[in-house]
Design a protein around this motif. Structure first.
Motif, PDB file in Angstrom:
ATOM      1  N   ILE A  69       0.948  -1.113   0.091  1.00  0.00           N
ATOM      2  CA  ILE A  69       0.118  -0.005  -0.145  1.00  0.00           C
ATOM      3  C   ILE A  69       0.831   1.243   0.049  1.00  0.00           C
ATOM      4  O   ILE A  69       1.764   1.276   0.843  1.00  0.00           O
ATOM      5  CB  ILE A  69      -0.733  -0.074   1.375  1.00  0.00           C
ATOM      6  CG1 ILE A  69      -1.920  -1.205   1.201  1.00  0.00           C
ATOM      7  CG2 ILE A  69      -1.545   1.462   1.382  1.00  0.00           C
ATOM      8  CD1 ILE A  69      -2.696  -1.371   2.571  1.00  0.00           C
ATOM      9  N   VAL A  93      -2.854   0.650  -4.248  1.00  0.00           N
ATOM     10  CA  VAL A  93      -3.347  -0.568  -3.571  1.00  0.00           C
ATOM     11  C   VAL A  93      -3.583  -1.896  -4.859  1.00  0.00           C
ATOM     12  O   VAL A  93      -4.149  -1.445  -5.629  1.00  0.00           O
ATOM     13  CB  VAL A  93      -4.337  -0.799  -2.550  1.00  0.00           C
ATOM     14  CG1 VAL A  93      -5.636  -0.324  -2.931  1.00  0.00           C
ATOM     15  CG2 VAL A  93      -4.346  -2.016  -1.656  1.00  0.00           C
ATOM     16  N   ASN A  97      -8.570  -5.137  -2.967  1.00  0.00           N
ATOM     17  CA  ASN A  97      -8.241  -5.367  -1.647  1.00  0.00           C
ATOM     18  C   ASN A  97      -9.070  -3.979  -1.093  1.00  0.00           C
ATOM     19  O   ASN A  97      -9.058  -2.722  -1.434  1.00  0.00           O
ATOM     20  CB  ASN A  97      -6.853  -5.035  -1.292  1.00  0.00           C
ATOM     21  CG  ASN A  97      -6.175  -6.164  -1.533  1.00  0.00           C
ATOM     22  OD1 ASN A  97      -6.128  -7.296  -0.997  1.00  0.00           O
ATOM     23  ND2 ASN A  97      -5.169  -5.988  -2.485  1.00  0.00           N
ATOM     24  N   THR A  99      -9.490  -1.157   2.011  1.00  0.00           N
ATOM     25  CA  THR A  99      -8.321  -0.523   3.048  1.00  0.00           C
ATOM     26  C   THR A  99      -9.206   0.391   3.691  1.00  0.00           C
ATOM     27  O   THR A  99     -10.550   0.706   3.540  1.00  0.00           O
ATOM     28  CB  THR A  99      -7.647   0.193   2.027  1.00  0.00           C
ATOM     29  OG1 THR A  99      -8.235   1.247   1.256  1.00  0.00           O
ATOM     30  CG2 THR A  99      -6.617  -0.704   1.264  1.00  0.00           C
ATOM     31  N   TRP A 149      -4.243   1.170   5.502  1.00  0.00           N
ATOM     32  CA  TRP A 149      -3.954  -0.138   5.986  1.00  0.00           C
ATOM     33  C   TRP A 149      -5.176  -1.176   5.563  1.00  0.00           C
ATOM     34  O   TRP A 149      -6.154  -0.550   4.853  1.00  0.00           O
ATOM     35  CB  TRP A 149      -3.863  -0.464   7.429  1.00  0.00           C
ATOM     36  CG  TRP A 149      -4.990  -0.106   8.351  1.00  0.00           C
ATOM     37  CD1 TRP A 149      -6.140  -0.832   8.570  1.00  0.00           C
ATOM     38  CD2 TRP A 149      -5.414   1.167   8.703  1.00  0.00           C
ATOM     39  NE1 TRP A 149      -7.025  -0.235   9.131  1.00  0.00           N
ATOM     40  CE2 TRP A 149      -6.629   1.450   9.479  1.00  0.00           C
ATOM     41  CE3 TRP A 149      -4.806   2.583   8.723  1.00  0.00           C
ATOM     42  CZ2 TRP A 149      -7.255   2.259   9.939  1.00  0.00           C
ATOM     43  CZ3 TRP A 149      -5.400   3.468   9.248  1.00  0.00           C
ATOM     44  CH2 TRP A 149      -6.606   3.337  10.028  1.00  0.00           C
ATOM     45  N   LEU A 150      -4.770  -2.413   5.218  1.00  0.00           N
ATOM     46  CA  LEU A 150      -5.609  -3.368   4.640  1.00  0.00           C
ATOM     47  C   LEU A 150      -6.567  -3.771   5.628  1.00  0.00           C
ATOM     48  O   LEU A 150      -6.456  -3.859   6.819  1.00  0.00           O
ATOM     49  CB  LEU A 150      -5.081  -4.718   3.863  1.00  0.00           C
ATOM     50  CG  LEU A 150      -3.920  -4.499   2.943  1.00  0.00           C
ATOM     51  CD1 LEU A 150      -3.355  -5.884   2.893  1.00  0.00           C
ATOM     52  CD2 LEU A 150      -4.870  -4.040   1.813  1.00  0.00           C
TER      53      LEU A 150
END
Length: 151
Positions: A69, A93, A97, A99, A149-150
């Motif tokens: 990321i 990203v 995914n 996030t 962040w994921l």
């Protein structure tokens, strides 16, 4: 004065009492047994180093499998009459995914006066430009992306 007659000249050959080369080698650890032991220790150390190096390379290679990321601030717009800051950033990203990103606003003393967590749904695009409005408790002079962040 004259020199004693039974004194040996200084360049005389050593007597038979002198230790032989084998005794000196044993005294100073230069025997065949010591050389073999040193060689075994050196080979063992090299093998241990090679095992640790291979394990580290495998571990570091497998660690890189996580999606990367990247987030970059691209701008902000102050809306102090509405007690808000509009923050724009780019999010890179891998597609598919979900996030989450934290956006924050600062006043002139660099104190956080607004904070918001944004849920970003999955997309089929790798790079996206996002804009979010953050409400502030005091007059702000900048807005930044804190991180992503994921989820």
């Amino acid at each position: 004065m004259t020199a004693p007659q039974n004194a040996a000249p200084s360049n005389a050959a050593p007597s038979n009492d002198a230790p032989s080369n084998d005794l000196l080698d044993e005294r100073y650890g230069r025997t065949r047994t010591h050389r073999t032991r040193d060689r075994v220790l050196l080979i063992g150390g090299a093998i241990a180093f090679a095992i640790v190096l291979v394990a580290w390379v495998v571990w570091a290679g497998l660690d890189g499998q996580k999606p990367q990321i990247e987030v970059t601030d691209t701008g902000h717009r102050l809306m102090n009459e509405n007690r808000a800051v509009e923050v724009t950033w780019t999010l890179s990203v891998p597609p598919g995914n979900e996030t989450a990103c934290a956006v924050q606003a600062f006043n002139e003393d660099f104190t956080v006066v607004g904070w918001k967590i944004i849920e970003v749904p999955a997309s089929d695009r790798h790079l996206r430009s996002l804009t979010e409005t953050v409400r502030v408790a005091q007059e702000a002079n900048t807005g930044l992306i804190y991180g992503c962040w994921l989820t």
